[in-house]
Design a protein around this motif. Structure first.
Motif, PDB file in Angstrom:
ATOM      1  N   ARG A   2       4.676  -6.361  11.497  1.00 41.90           N
ATOM      2  CA  ARG A   2       4.839  -5.860  10.128  1.00 41.90           C
ATOM      3  C   ARG A   2       4.296  -4.434  10.008  1.00 41.90           C
ATOM      4  N   VAL A   3       3.138  -4.177  10.593  1.00 41.85           N
ATOM      5  CA  VAL A   3       2.537  -2.834  10.532  1.00 41.85           C
ATOM      6  C   VAL A   3       3.463  -1.814  11.177  1.00 41.85           C
ATOM      7  N   GLN A   4       4.074  -2.189  12.301  1.00 39.02           N
ATOM      8  CA  GLN A   4       4.979  -1.249  12.973  1.00 39.02           C
ATOM      9  C   GLN A   4       6.251  -1.021  12.151  1.00 39.02           C
ATOM     10  N   GLU A   5       6.769  -2.074  11.550  1.00 30.08           N
ATOM     11  CA  GLU A   5       7.979  -1.930  10.699  1.00 30.08           C
ATOM     12  C   GLU A   5       7.686  -0.937   9.565  1.00 30.08           C
ATOM     13  N   VAL A   6       6.567  -1.150   8.893  1.00 29.77           N
ATOM     14  CA  VAL A   6       6.234  -0.281   7.755  1.00 29.77           C
ATOM     15  C   VAL A   6       5.931   1.136   8.233  1.00 29.77           C
ATOM     16  N   GLY A   7       5.275   1.245   9.393  1.00 27.68           N
ATOM     17  CA  GLY A   7       4.993   2.564   9.955  1.00 27.68           C
ATOM     18  C   GLY A   7       6.280   3.344  10.207  1.00 27.68           C
ATOM     19  N   ALA A  23       0.842  -1.206   0.000  1.00 25.33           N
ATOM     20  CA  ALA A  23       0.000   0.000   0.000  1.00 25.33           C
ATOM     21  C   ALA A  23       0.877   1.257   0.000  1.00 25.33           C
ATOM     22  N   PRO A  24       1.867   1.554   0.819  1.00 22.47           N
ATOM     23  CA  PRO A  24       2.049   1.086   2.194  1.00 22.47           C
ATOM     24  C   PRO A  24       1.159   1.834   3.188  1.00 22.47           C
ATOM     25  N   PHE A  25       0.837   1.171   4.292  1.00 26.30           N
ATOM     26  CA  PHE A  25       0.027   1.807   5.326  1.00 26.30           C
ATOM     27  C   PHE A  25       0.911   2.522   6.350  1.00 26.30           C
ATOM     28  N   ASP A  26       0.475   3.702   6.760  1.00 25.59           N
ATOM     29  CA  ASP A  26       1.175   4.429   7.823  1.00 25.59           C
ATOM     30  C   ASP A  26       0.871   3.809   9.171  1.00 25.59           C
ATOM     31  N   SER A  27      -0.312   3.203   9.291  1.00 23.14           N
ATOM     32  CA  SER A  27      -0.683   2.512  10.527  1.00 23.14           C
ATOM     33  C   SER A  27      -1.928   1.676  10.270  1.00 23.14           C
ATOM     34  N   ALA A  28      -2.260   0.811  11.224  1.00 30.55           N
ATOM     35  CA  ALA A  28      -3.440  -0.024  11.047  1.00 30.55           C
ATOM     36  C   ALA A  28      -3.986  -0.457  12.406  1.00 30.55           C
ATOM     37  N   PHE A  29      -5.315  -0.531  12.508  1.00 30.87           N
ATOM     38  CA  PHE A  29      -5.943  -1.190  13.652  1.00 30.87           C
ATOM     39  C   PHE A  29      -6.020  -2.654  13.277  1.00 30.87           C
ATOM     40  N   THR A  30      -5.493  -3.494  14.144  1.00 31.53           N
ATOM     41  CA  THR A  30      -5.439  -4.923  13.816  1.00 31.53           C
ATOM     42  C   THR A  30      -6.275  -5.725  14.809  1.00 31.53           C
ATOM     43  N   PHE A  31      -7.001  -6.689  14.308  1.00 29.26           N
ATOM     44  CA  PHE A  31      -7.918  -7.468  15.140  1.00 29.26           C
ATOM     45  C   PHE A  31      -7.802  -8.951  14.805  1.00 29.26           C
ATOM     46  N   LYS A  32      -8.185  -9.803  15.780  1.00 31.50           N
ATOM     47  CA  LYS A  32      -8.318 -11.219  15.430  1.00 31.50           C
ATOM     48  C   LYS A  32      -9.802 -11.559  15.413  1.00 31.50           C
ATOM     49  N   TYR A  33     -10.164 -12.406  14.497  1.00 32.85           N
ATOM     50  CA  TYR A  33     -11.578 -12.725  14.287  1.00 32.85           C
ATOM     51  C   TYR A  33     -12.195 -13.349  15.535  1.00 32.85           C
ATOM     52  N   SER A  34     -13.393 -12.884  15.927  1.00 26.29           N
ATOM     53  CA  SER A  34     -14.180 -13.598  16.940  1.00 26.29           C
ATOM     54  C   SER A  34     -15.606 -13.626  16.423  1.00 26.29           C
ATOM     55  N   PRO A  35     -16.236 -14.817  16.451  1.00 25.60           N
ATOM     56  CA  PRO A  35     -17.599 -14.925  15.892  1.00 25.60           C
ATOM     57  C   PRO A  35     -18.566 -14.009  16.639  1.00 25.60           C
ATOM     58  N   ARG A  36     -19.384 -13.269  15.929  1.00 21.71           N
ATOM     59  CA  ARG A  36     -20.376 -12.382  16.533  1.00 21.71           C
ATOM     60  C   ARG A  36     -21.777 -12.897  16.256  1.00 21.71           C
ATOM     61  N   LYS A  37     -22.594 -12.889  17.278  1.00 21.23           N
ATOM     62  CA  LYS A  37     -24.002 -13.301  17.134  1.00 21.23           C
ATOM     63  C   LYS A  37     -24.646 -12.483  16.013  1.00 21.23           C
ATOM     64  N   HIS A  38     -25.678 -13.003  15.377  1.00 23.19           N
ATOM     65  CA  HIS A  38     -26.417 -12.254  14.345  1.00 23.19           C
ATOM     66  C   HIS A  38     -25.574 -11.967  13.088  1.00 23.19           C
ATOM     67  N   SER A  74       8.586   6.898  15.913  1.00 31.80           N
ATOM     68  CA  SER A  74       8.253   5.525  16.314  1.00 31.80           C
ATOM     69  C   SER A  74       7.352   5.018  15.205  1.00 31.80           C
ATOM     70  N   ALA A  75       6.624   3.923  15.431  1.00 30.84           N
ATOM     71  CA  ALA A  75       5.813   3.354  14.340  1.00 30.84           C
ATOM     72  C   ALA A  75       4.719   4.328  13.908  1.00 30.84           C
ATOM     73  N   TRP A  76       4.207   5.154  14.826  1.00 31.56           N
ATOM     74  CA  TRP A  76       3.124   6.083  14.477  1.00 31.56           C
ATOM     75  C   TRP A  76       3.393   7.463  15.068  1.00 31.56           C
ATOM     76  N   THR A  77       3.628   7.518  16.386  1.00 29.13           N
ATOM     77  CA  THR A  77       3.845   8.805  17.052  1.00 29.13           C
ATOM     78  C   THR A  77       5.218   9.380  16.720  1.00 29.13           C
ATOM     79  N   LEU A  78       5.241  10.669  16.468  1.00 27.89           N
ATOM     80  CA  LEU A  78       6.491  11.369  16.163  1.00 27.89           C
ATOM     81  C   LEU A  78       6.908  12.189  17.385  1.00 27.89           C
ATOM     82  N   ARG A  79       8.186  12.592  17.387  1.00 30.42           N
ATOM     83  CA  ARG A  79       8.664  13.532  18.408  1.00 30.42           C
ATOM     84  C   ARG A  79       9.328  14.687  17.678  1.00 30.42           C
ATOM     85  N   GLY A  80       9.236  15.862  18.245  1.00 30.77           N
ATOM     86  CA  GLY A  80       9.833  17.005  17.566  1.00 30.77           C
ATOM     87  C   GLY A  80      10.116  18.137  18.522  1.00 30.77           C
ATOM     88  N   ARG A  81      10.522  19.238  17.929  1.00 26.71           N
ATOM     89  CA  ARG A  81      10.764  20.433  18.754  1.00 26.71           C
ATOM     90  C   ARG A  81      10.316  21.649  17.959  1.00 26.71           C
TER      91      ARG A  81
END
Ligand code: SF4
Length: 447
Positions: free
Chosen positions: A366-371, A326-341, A426-433
């Motif tokens: 991987r997401v953090q490396e690419v970030g 893509a590359p992605f700057d960041s991602a919310f990552t989840f593992k599948y859990s069955p949901r009712k309905h 860092s993978a997402w948060t930056l530091r500066g002055r």
């Protein structure tokens, strides 16, 4: 005798729920309730729940059970439960927490003052769930009880018409209903005139918004032009609805931030089809390329789900590859859990919990490396940042137009704009002055 009732609101989950929590505070304050910052000594405690994953449900139920201890001090305490767990698992709440006096659906917020009155007078649990025909109350454009004075969410729609096979949102929040454009634009103007610096238009499927011939691209432009808000964002978009018009509006309107959250979910077309996402991995990548051509340097974030029933090693490796491609700057990552309905809950799981956790871990890595690789490109460069508040460990927390949080050692005024030079990543948060010579700046959203 002062018979003002006191209420405390607890909100879990997504921006939609958070905005519902703010709207609920408006409603209760408007009905004469005292809004207590803590549950102690309250007459009413309202919990807005999230059902996106099983552990979110377990966590909310755990908190609700824990709240019952306040009934020792006040046996008449009313505990009311709303949000997505209330709408999809009301029986479970009654089984696990029979002391809950009111259970209400996600489209019942506007009835809450009356529902609370009814429940306080009743010995039974009052149930008020949404039905297909539940009218949705469109909330008047206000500033209201927003917790933040710099950034604000504006809900432009409710519900979702997609039927992603793993997702509980359609059964929790119902079909899509869109708020009139005039109300949305009016609210953005009120917020900008009141000094807000950043607005995020929110909806489960925000870019599906429409009104007669007007589509989301047009709405975005009008909000940008009429409000003049320095930072305009929107979330959550569905790739199927990301039109060339939206991309063009993002490229042409100075104050629309060059940042997009575009959930992919899986890098495998086979899994995407089982999820019912409505696009292929190749189509998603072509869309990303169109975005990057129109907005060079755009910050791209996404949602990724691992462990969907039937996901093979090869499917998973395609997801890992897509993070780099893509590359992605960041991602919310989840593992599948069955949901009712959900239709996917009928599928038998093919991965053990350990295997899902292992895949999730390597995806996060991987997401953090690419970030980090993406953020290395920002090292040593200067950007305009909106100061959103104090940073946890001293200094100030700012936000770039790209959406990246940046921490600077200086104690700066909330809502101010500064030129910052990035000196650490860092993978997402930056530091500066803030270079001493840097004048205070007014935002330009473009990089
Ligand atoms: S688009 Fe899919 S994942 Fe998103 S809220 Fe709708 S059904 Fe759920």
């Amino acid at each position: 005798m002062d018979n003002t009732l006191s209420a405390h609101i607890i909100t879990y989950g997504c921006q939609m729920n958070k905005r519902d929590g703010e709207i609920l505070s408006d409603l209760l304050a408007g009905a004469g309730f005292y809004l207590s910052p803590t549950p102690q000594g309250c007459d009413v405690i309202v919990v807005l729940t999230c059902a996106v994953r099983e552990h979110a449900v377990v966590r909310a139920l755990g908190r609700i059970k824990d709240l019952s201890r306040h009934r020792r001090d006040n046996p008449n305490l009313l505990i009311a439960v709303g949000g997505c767990v209330a709408q999809t698992e009301a029986e479970r709440i009654q089984e696990e927490a029979p002391f809950v006096g009111l259970i209400f659906g996600t489209s019942q917020l506007h009835h809450l003052p009356q529902l609370i009155e009814k429940a306080l007078a009743s010995t039974q649990t009052v149930l008020s769930l949404d039905t297909e025909t539940s009218p949705d109350y469109l909330f008047a454009p206000t500033i209201g009880n927003r917790k933040n004075t710099v950034s604000a969410f504006i809900a432009v729609m409710r519900g979702c018409n997609n039927k992603c096979s793993y997702c509980i949102v359609p059964s929790a929040r119902g079909p899509e209903r869109y708020r009139p454009a005039e109300e949305i634009i009016e609210e953005a103007k009120i917020l900008a005139d009141a000094g807000y610096q950043q607005i995020t238009l929110i909806g489960q499927n925000v870019n599906a918004w429409r009104e007669d011939a007007m589509d989301f691209a047009e709405l975005l432009r009008r909000v940008a032009q009429k409000s003049g808000i320095p930072h305009l964002r929107f979330v959550t978009s569905h790739p199927k609805n990301l039109s060339d018009g939206v991309i063009k509006a993002m490229a042409e309107e100075e104050n629309i931030c060059p940042a997009l959250h575009l959930p992919l979910q899986s890098g495998s077309t086979r899994v995407l089809s089982a999820m019912g996402r409505g696009y292929t991995a190749e189509e998603y990548l072509r869309l990303v390329r169109r975005l990057q051509k129109a907005l060079p340097g755009i910050a791209l974030t996404t949602d990724l789900l691992v462990g969907f029933p039937g996901e093979t090693e090869d499917d998973f490796s395609r997801t890992l590859r897509m993070v780099e491609e893509a590359p992605f700057d960041s991602a919310f990552t989840f593992k599948y859990s069955p949901r009712k309905h959900t239709s996917a809950s009928e599928l038998s799981e093919t991965l053990t919990e350990e295997e899902k956790v292992a895949r999730l871990q390597s995806l996060i890595t991987r997401v953090q490396e690419v970030g980090r690789i993406q953020n290395r490109k920002r090292l040593g460069k200067s950007f305009t940042a909106l100061i959103e508040g104090p940073a946890k460990r001293g200094g100030s927390l700012g936000r770039l137009a790209s959406g990246h949080p940046i921490i600077v050692p200086e104690e700066l005024a909330v809502g101010s704009w500064v030129e910052v030079e990035v000196n650490d990543i860092s993978a997402w948060t930056l530091r500066g002055r803030v270079p001493s010579s840097a004048p205070a700046k007014k935002a330009t959203s473009k990089i």
